[in-house]
Design a protein around this motif. Sequence first.
Motif, mmCIF file in Angstrom:
data_model
loop_
_atom_site.group_PDB
_atom_site.id
_atom_site.type_symbol
_atom_site.label_atom_id
_atom_site.label_comp_id
_atom_site.label_asym_id
_atom_site.label_seq_id
_atom_site.Cartn_x
_atom_site.Cartn_y
_atom_site.Cartn_z
ATOM 1 N N VAL A 31 0.841 -1.201 0.000
ATOM 2 C CA VAL A 31 0.000 0.000 0.000
ATOM 3 C C VAL A 31 0.876 1.250 0.000
ATOM 4 C CG1 VAL A 31 -1.722 1.316 1.302
ATOM 5 C CG2 VAL A 31 -1.925 -1.168 1.132
ATOM 6 N N SER A 32 1.969 1.224 0.777
ATOM 7 C CA SER A 32 2.888 2.370 0.820
ATOM 8 C C SER A 32 3.509 2.633 -0.546
ATOM 9 C CB SER A 32 4.007 2.112 1.842
ATOM 10 O OG SER A 32 3.496 1.993 3.148
ATOM 11 N N VAL A 33 3.874 1.569 -1.247
ATOM 12 C CA VAL A 33 4.491 1.711 -2.571
ATOM 13 C C VAL A 33 3.475 2.272 -3.571
ATOM 14 C CG1 VAL A 33 5.487 0.453 -4.515
ATOM 15 C CG2 VAL A 33 6.244 -0.047 -2.184
ATOM 16 N N VAL A 34 2.226 1.797 -3.506
ATOM 17 C CA VAL A 34 1.182 2.331 -4.391
ATOM 18 C C VAL A 34 0.970 3.816 -4.109
ATOM 19 C CG1 VAL A 34 -1.263 2.232 -4.991
ATOM 20 C CG2 VAL A 34 0.044 0.115 -4.723
ATOM 21 N N ALA A 35 0.968 4.190 -2.821
ATOM 22 C CA ALA A 35 0.809 5.601 -2.447
ATOM 23 C C ALA A 35 1.930 6.443 -3.053
ATOM 24 C CB ALA A 35 0.792 5.749 -0.929
ATOM 25 N N MET A 36 3.144 5.906 -3.044
ATOM 26 C CA MET A 36 4.273 6.622 -3.645
ATOM 27 C C MET A 36 4.073 6.782 -5.144
ATOM 28 S SD MET A 36 7.153 8.116 -3.219
ATOM 29 C CE MET A 36 8.185 8.850 -4.483
ATOM 30 N N LEU A 90 10.263 2.444 6.072
ATOM 31 C CA LEU A 90 9.864 2.501 4.661
ATOM 32 C C LEU A 90 8.790 3.555 4.447
ATOM 33 C CD1 LEU A 90 9.923 1.309 1.762
ATOM 34 C CD2 LEU A 90 8.093 -0.251 2.507
ATOM 35 N N ASP A 91 7.807 3.582 5.326
ATOM 36 C CA ASP A 91 6.703 4.538 5.212
ATOM 37 C C ASP A 91 7.220 5.966 5.252
ATOM 38 O OD1 ASP A 91 3.862 5.258 5.150
ATOM 39 O OD2 ASP A 91 4.171 5.890 7.224
ATOM 40 N N HIS A 92 8.139 6.256 6.181
ATOM 41 C CA HIS A 92 8.648 7.619 6.315
ATOM 42 C C HIS A 92 9.521 8.018 5.131
ATOM 43 C CE1 HIS A 92 7.299 9.209 10.181
ATOM 44 N NE2 HIS A 92 7.195 7.937 10.530
ATOM 45 N N VAL A 93 10.334 7.096 4.653
ATOM 46 C CA VAL A 93 11.178 7.408 3.498
ATOM 47 C C VAL A 93 10.323 7.710 2.270
ATOM 48 C CG1 VAL A 93 12.840 6.441 1.860
ATOM 49 C CG2 VAL A 93 13.201 6.143 4.311
ATOM 50 N N LEU A 94 9.315 6.862 2.038
ATOM 51 C CA LEU A 94 8.439 7.082 0.880
ATOM 52 C C LEU A 94 7.632 8.367 1.029
ATOM 53 C CD1 LEU A 94 7.168 3.464 0.085
ATOM 54 C CD2 LEU A 94 8.988 4.762 -1.036
ATOM 55 N N ASP A 95 7.206 8.676 2.267
ATOM 56 C CA ASP A 95 6.471 9.927 2.488
ATOM 57 C C ASP A 95 7.329 11.142 2.145
ATOM 58 O OD1 ASP A 95 4.192 8.632 3.292
ATOM 59 O OD2 ASP A 95 4.431 9.065 5.432
ATOM 60 N N ARG A 96 8.605 11.090 2.515
ATOM 61 C CA ARG A 96 9.477 12.241 2.219
ATOM 62 C C ARG A 96 9.696 12.381 0.717
ATOM 63 N NH1 ARG A 96 8.308 11.869 6.574
ATOM 64 N NH2 ARG A 96 6.643 13.047 5.557
ATOM 65 N N TYR A 97 9.915 11.266 0.041
ATOM 66 C CA TYR A 97 10.063 11.344 -1.408
ATOM 67 C C TYR A 97 8.767 11.820 -2.060
ATOM 68 C CZ TYR A 97 14.754 9.416 -1.870
ATOM 69 O OH TYR A 97 16.118 9.245 -1.829
ATOM 70 N N ALA A 98 7.638 11.393 -1.511
ATOM 71 C CA ALA A 98 6.347 11.842 -2.041
ATOM 72 C C ALA A 98 6.204 13.356 -1.879
ATOM 73 C CB ALA A 98 5.205 11.120 -1.333
ATOM 74 N N ASP A 99 6.569 13.867 -0.695
ATOM 75 C CA ASP A 99 6.520 15.315 -0.470
ATOM 76 C C ASP A 99 7.375 16.044 -1.505
ATOM 77 O OD1 ASP A 99 4.891 15.053 1.768
ATOM 78 O OD2 ASP A 99 6.564 15.054 3.181
ATOM 79 N N ILE A 100 8.593 15.537 -1.707
ATOM 80 C CA ILE A 100 9.527 16.191 -2.634
ATOM 81 C C ILE A 100 8.974 16.205 -4.051
ATOM 82 C CG2 ILE A 100 11.779 15.990 -3.744
ATOM 83 C CD1 ILE A 100 12.797 14.839 -1.028
#
Length: 202
Positions: A31-36, A90-100
């Motif tokens: 789910v985290s990867v799909v969100a990214m 993993l969730d936090h790393v993907l969230d930061r990349y998503a923000d960027i």
Amino acid sequence: MTLDQLRPVANRALDPFVNVSERLGLTPNAVSVVAMGLAIAAGAAFAFAGDAPLLYLIGAVLVFLNGWLDLLDGALARRLGTASPAGDLLDHVLDRYADIVMLVGLAAGVGRWAIGLAAVTGVLMTSYLGTQAQAVGLDRVYGGLVGRADRLALIGLAGVLAAFVTGTLSGLTVVGWLLAFFAVVGHVTALQRFYYSMRALD
């Protein structure tokens, strides 16, 4: 002004989606990867929206979906009993990349790179201070003027507005003003979190 305070309400609304995800055999990491992926798509939509404003509307929908899945992955992990430090990382790393990628997409769409850089650094410092507090033995800090839930809501709303309002105010479009807001308030929020953390450590 932080929607993070509404997490308990959102978690209750997530129950039907958690049930469906569980039946489909989805994992929280998936789910985290799909969100990214949705965040990347939103950033791309924003980047090309300068020539096709309706892409802002598509980007806004993708941002809202990203935010929903960002809540869903945690709720699903708790339901399945698979919450772990690795999953949290993993969730936090993907969230930061998503923000960027979303903010860079917004800056690219309006060609406002300086404001975009200030917005990205403000957002990253806000997130960093939230988790750094935890790293020094405090609870994770979600407070301050604007948290991640607030940012996603504002990006989504600005995307909807930008699809229909193409004029400028003092030389900035809706998106330009949003980036300027994040540039200022992001750093203010980071300093608020720093202040709260330092006081708690005294």
